[in-house]
Design a protein around this motif. Structure first.
Motif, PDB file in Angstrom:
ATOM      1  N   UNK A  11       0.837  -1.192   0.000  1.00 38.78           N
ATOM      2  CA  UNK A  11       0.000   0.000   0.000  1.00 38.78           C
ATOM      3  C   UNK A  11       0.874   1.245   0.000  1.00 38.78           C
ATOM      4  N   UNK A  12       0.458   2.225  -0.745  1.00 37.94           N
ATOM      5  CA  UNK A  12       1.166   3.506  -0.727  1.00 37.94           C
ATOM      6  C   UNK A  12       0.207   4.554  -0.175  1.00 37.94           C
ATOM      7  N   UNK A  13       0.578   5.132   0.959  1.00 39.46           N
ATOM      8  CA  UNK A  13      -0.293   6.110   1.608  1.00 39.46           C
ATOM      9  C   UNK A  13      -0.114   7.477   0.961  1.00 39.46           C
ATOM     10  N   UNK A  14      -1.203   8.235   0.936  1.00 40.80           N
ATOM     11  CA  UNK A  14      -1.138   9.597   0.408  1.00 40.80           C
ATOM     12  C   UNK A  14      -0.372  10.484   1.396  1.00 40.80           C
ATOM     13  N   UNK A  15       0.180  11.574   0.876  1.00 38.46           N
ATOM     14  CA  UNK A  15       0.847  12.531   1.758  1.00 38.46           C
ATOM     15  C   UNK A  15      -0.195  13.134   2.682  1.00 38.46           C
ATOM     16  N   UNK A  16      -0.003  13.006   4.006  1.00 31.68           N
ATOM     17  CA  UNK A  16      -1.034  13.512   4.936  1.00 31.68           C
ATOM     18  C   UNK A  16      -1.110  15.028   4.920  1.00 31.68           C
ATOM     19  N   UNK A  17      -2.273  15.523   5.315  1.00 31.48           N
ATOM     20  CA  UNK A  17      -2.423  16.969   5.456  1.00 31.48           C
ATOM     21  C   UNK A  17      -1.748  17.393   6.748  1.00 31.48           C
ATOM     22  N   UNK A  71       1.191  13.241   9.874  1.00 32.82           N
ATOM     23  CA  UNK A  71       2.561  13.080   9.378  1.00 32.82           C
ATOM     24  C   UNK A  71       2.796  11.592   9.084  1.00 32.82           C
ATOM     25  N   UNK A  72       3.820  11.311   8.298  1.00 33.02           N
ATOM     26  CA  UNK A  72       4.113   9.912   7.942  1.00 33.02           C
ATOM     27  C   UNK A  72       5.455   9.506   8.543  1.00 33.02           C
TER      28      UNK A  72
END
Length: 923
Positions: A229-235, A332-333
């Motif tokens: 899975x590739x997570x989206x850049x968080x706000x 944040x990631x």
């Protein structure tokens, strides 16, 4: 073959007086649980009279005493009932190899035939189906699965728990992809119990009710794996107030000014482009004080690199970061970055599945990996609980980069290591460990992404880790293992695999002959035998110590030349074989378009071996041909097993400038944090070792907020002999008597820290032999099986337990509350003066007209002392006794350096009897 519904299953557990029926141990309790249609249908249990007393240890373990079995039946009276329940059933136990021999012994003694039906071992089954479990003990597995298990180590409770475990694992298999279960059945044929039948019956059940593969799984090249899975850049979250945020995050939060100041210090350093060195005592809240500045910088669009000492601490930081992120609405990631060798190479694994390997640990490892691949998102070996024997197999299939083009690997798009690097590039916070951070710093092509700020946790380990990482090491077993990978055993070596590829594709290339391998092994043995002779001749033997180290201060001695000549010959043979290997792979690579996946897997394995051999060749050159003047070199080994135990090591003596260049340069602000950095309030030792100047660094030390004055008693028994006035054997006799008396007063709950494993082992063996502490469970590092985590967990499990530790037990061990009430330090933790590194540092200090004791030995010992002391009080309400068996703490001029380094408290010197009286009153 029918499914489970047709099977009668008898789950058995027994308790005994010991672990061997043949040596006279006997059963004290038995329980049988019958399962039909995978449901419990009947239970039976009984105490059994063993006609012998129950040992105290068994009573402590099981809770079963002589009074429980006094009026219990002999086994012969319950044998008909047991025989009836077992008739026609599959025998299931949690460790069949223990329960079945005991049961068969009792059955035959009662006139019945031995049980010879199929057996299923739930230890083996759990290993295969729960590969990430930290422990495969029944109690730990039932905790893991939230199964009822109210009285561990009593047969009725254990049998019921084992039955529930079997039912739970059966459900898990039915939820797994059919192809995985079929592969598990194929491998299970080589296990010790008959689990291939279990899996085959599960296959039949699955075929009756075929379901679609879950969306998160896919089958690629015949192996079921979890999709990546590739997570989206968080706000980004808006700015938050630090104190209210911590209050919300920590239940029962009490304001800690030191923690808030620590956060401010790190932010000031980062915002001002400076470095910070911060000591935060136990209870300050170091982890949050460390993480929150990072998150604040992330909100400003900055990238953070974090490093800690161990992989376990790395994972712990990740868990805390994820908890904070959850509170912030995932703003944040974060990712963990480990070395390439931590990840599985799928093409090599795929190839290995086609090889029918009957070696037990390898078979079990293949089964664990098949299950794990349906669950893991990372492909990181640290998620797995592999046995020691399985690690040899892991070395074959771990990642080592690509020898062929990456595009030639059909698994390239699903490669776990590439995925981890991609996640690191995208993440706001990357968490790594000191070893990898140091290893990456001076690579030609670094793996790490660029970052804006560096946070170094457990910073007191940085110098030693860098020294090890930037040093050179060669050991006999390693080089023999590398040779075996090429030459193989029973024609399974890489040379044979490459020979087959060359023949299959009619490739004309260099070839290995038996002479190559014979000469290579001969030169390896000769060179290490020569090194062993030199070691034995020149090492200064210490009585009672078998593991020795020899500093190579000068290598002009005549007999050292013979060592050098023999390694030059070994070097020549290694280069010959490497040249053939490289030529073969180059020639095979020209045909890469026609290679099968199996061929490519063999080439990748050989490519990894080439890297290893190139490193070996470079190491031998550095150690024997062109030794570096700035390095110190030593040999270490066990005199009982030369040359097998031999290792030769070369490390740099002074690293300050290199560490400063790597981690504390002007480009990237860094914060170094630890609970133990200062010696007597001074950071000089750390600053010097890190190449830092005090005036250019923010330096802060925050004391622990705990009330040590009222919660800790520091005692030094006055009736112990001076450690230098008696022999090591006599000293061990003295401390053994003292430990036994103190253990009685504290009812166990005692951690004993040693500075040498030899003294730990001698003390443990004398206590066992003298039976002075037979009512206590004794757990000893290096003697009792298991990791540090496992040993400390076992220690907490028993009411009357004593834990003996050395080396790693001086720090990082967290046993809060009443589980640990007494800490005994057997002697002040000075490193032996003949330790090669210490010896070389002393000589350098003398040459520079500095005091070697004050500048080398004392600071290291004081820091170690502080780390050991830190094991006792982990929470603010903890209370405990700190006992030091070393009168130098009071009598020596430098004793004050130790007592001043820990929180202020009275040092009580009194006789052992007075100590015991006070302990009993106080605890």
């Amino acid at each position: 073959m029918k499914g489970m519904k047709s099977k009668k299953i008898a789950v058995v557990d027994i308790e005994t007086t010991g672990n061997s029926y043949k040596r006279g141990d006997r059963m004290i309790q038995i329980a049988v649980v019958l399962i039909e249609n995978m449901k419990i249908t009947e239970t039976y249990s009984s105490f059994v009279n063993p006609k012998q007393p129950i040992p105290a240890f068994i009573t402590e373990l099981t809770g079963i005493s002589d009074s429980d079995i006094e009026h219990a039946p002999d086994f012969i009276k319950i044998a008909p009932r047991i025989h009836e329940m077992l008739y026609g059933a599959v025998f299931v136990a949690h460790n069949v190899q223990f329960d079945l021999p005991f049961l068969n012994g009792e059955l035959t003694a009662a006139g019945y035939a031995e049980f010879l039906n199929d057996t299923w071992d739930t230890v083996e089954l759990s290993r295969a189906l729960m590969p990430e479990a930290a422990s495969f003990k029944l109690g730990d597995l039932t905790d893991n699965l939230s199964l009822a298990h109210d009285r561990p180590h009593q047969a009725d409770s254990d049998a019921l728990a084992t039955a529930e475990l079997l039912i739970s694992l059966h459900k898990k298999v039915l939820s797994m992809p059919l192809i995985t279960v079929e592969q598990l059945a194929e491998q299970a044929a080589f296990l010790k119990s008959d689990l291939d039948l279990f899996f085959k019956q599960c296959i039949n059940e699955k075929k009756e009710n075929i379901t679609d593969l879950p969306d998160e799984l896919e089958v690629f090249r015949g192996i079921a794996v979890k999709r990546k899975l590739f997570t989206k850049t968080p706000e980004r979250n808006t700015e938050f107030d630090i104190e209210p945020f911590i209050r919300q995050l920590v239940p029962g939060y009490q304001k800690r000014k030191a923690q808030l100041d620590m956060i401010t210090d790190i932010l000031d350093a980062f915002n001002g482009g400076q470095h910070a060195v911060i000591e935060a005592g136990t209870g300050v809240g170091k982890t949050l004080g460390f993480l929150i500045p990072a998150i604040i910088q992330v909100n400003k669009g900055k990238k953070i690199m974090m490093s800690t000492q161990t992989l376990q601490q790395q994972d712990q930081l990740m868990l805390t970061a994820e908890k904070i992120n959850q509170h912030l609405g995932y703003s944040f990631s974060t990712t963990v970055l480990k070395g390439r060798a931590n990840y599985i190479h799928m093409l090599k694994f795929e190839q290995s599945l086609k090889e029918r390997d009957r070696q037990y640990d390898t078979v079990l490892a293949k089964m664990q990996l098949l299950t794990w691949l349906t669950e893991t998102e990372t492909g990181d070996i640290d998620e797995l609980n592999l046995s020691g024997g399985s690690l040899l197999y892991w070395n074959r299939i771990r990642h080592s980069g690509w020898y062929l083009d990456k595009q030639q690997d059909p698994w390239a798009e699903r490669d776990f290591y590439s995925y981890s690097l991609m996640k690191a590039e995208q993440a706001d916070i990357v968490i790594t460990n000191h070893s990898m951070l140091a290893a990456d710093k001076f690579k030609n092509t670094p793996s790490f992404p660029a970052y804006d700020f560096l946070l170094i946790d457990e910073a007191h380990h940085l110098e030693d880790t860098c020294r090890n990482q930037w040093g050179t090491k060669l050991d006999y077993m390693n080089i023999k293992f590398a040779i075996t990978r090429l030459t193989g055993a029973q024609e399974d070596g890489l040379a044979e695999k490459l020979e087959q590829i060359l023949n299959k594709h009619a490739i004309n290339s260099s070839r290995f002959t038996p002479d190559h391998f014979e000469q290579l092994n001969l030169e390896t043995d000769t060179s290490f035998n020569q090194l062993g002779q030199y070691f034995k001749l020149h090492v200064i033997r210490q009585r009672g110590l078998q593991k020795q180290k020899l500093l190579l201060e000068e290598t002009g001695k005549e007999d050292w030349k013979y060592v050098t000549y023999s390694f030059e010959r070994l070097l020549s043979e290694l280069k010959k074989c490497l040249k053939i290997l490289v030529t073969q792979l180059d020639d095979i690579g020209k045909k890469k378009s026609s290679l099968s996946a199996n061929d490519k897997a063999s080439v990748e394995e050989a490519g990894a071996l080439i890297q290893e051999w190139e490193q070996l060749i470079e190491i031998i050159r550095m150690l024997f041909i062109r030794r570096q003047h700035q390095q110190i070199t030593w040999i270490e080994g066990d005199l009982r097993s030369v040359p097998g135990s031999l290792t030769i090591v070369a490390n740099e003596l002074v690293l300050g400038e290199k560490i400063q260049e790597a981690f504390f340069n002007d480009d990237i602000p860094a914060a170094a944090v630890s609970a133990t950095l200062a010696v007597n309030g001074s950071f000089d030792h750390f600053l010097k070792s890190s190449g830092l100047e005090e005036k250019k660094v923010i330096l802060k030390a925050y004391e622990s907020p705990f009330d040590y004055q009222n919660h800790v008693r520091l005692m030094v028994p006055s009736d112990l002999p001076d450690i230098k006035s008696v022999s090591p054997e006599e000293y061990v006799e003295w401390i053994t008597g003292h430990l036994a008396v103190i253990a009685e007063a504290t009812q166990g709950r005692m951690l004993v820290l040693f500075t040498s494993h030899e003294m730990l082992r001698n003390t443990y063996e004398l206590i066992k032999e003298s039976q002075q502490m037979e009512d206590f469970v004794l757990i000893a590092q290096g003697i009792s099986a298991g990791s540090r985590t496992k040993l400390s967990k076992n220690f907490r499990k028993f009411d009357k337990a004593v834990l003996f530790g050395t080396s790693s037990f001086w720090e990082g061990l967290d046993i809060p509350g009443e589980d640990l009430s007494c800490l005994v330090m057997v002697r002040l933790p000075f490193s032996p003066p003949d330790e090669p590194l210490i010896k070389a540092q002393w000589e350098r200090a003398r040459a520079e007209k500095r005091n070697p004791f004050q500048e080398v030995s004392l600071p290291k010992a004081v820091l170690r002392f502080r780390q050991g002391f830190g094991r006792l009080i982990r929470h603010e309400n903890d209370r405990g006794i700190f006992m030091v068996f070393d009168k130098r703490l009071i009598s020596a001029s430098y004793g004050k350096a130790f007592t001043d380094s820990i929180p202020k408290m009275t040092v009580e010197e009194k006789s052992l009897d007075e100590c015991i009286f006070d302990i009993e009153q106080w605890l």
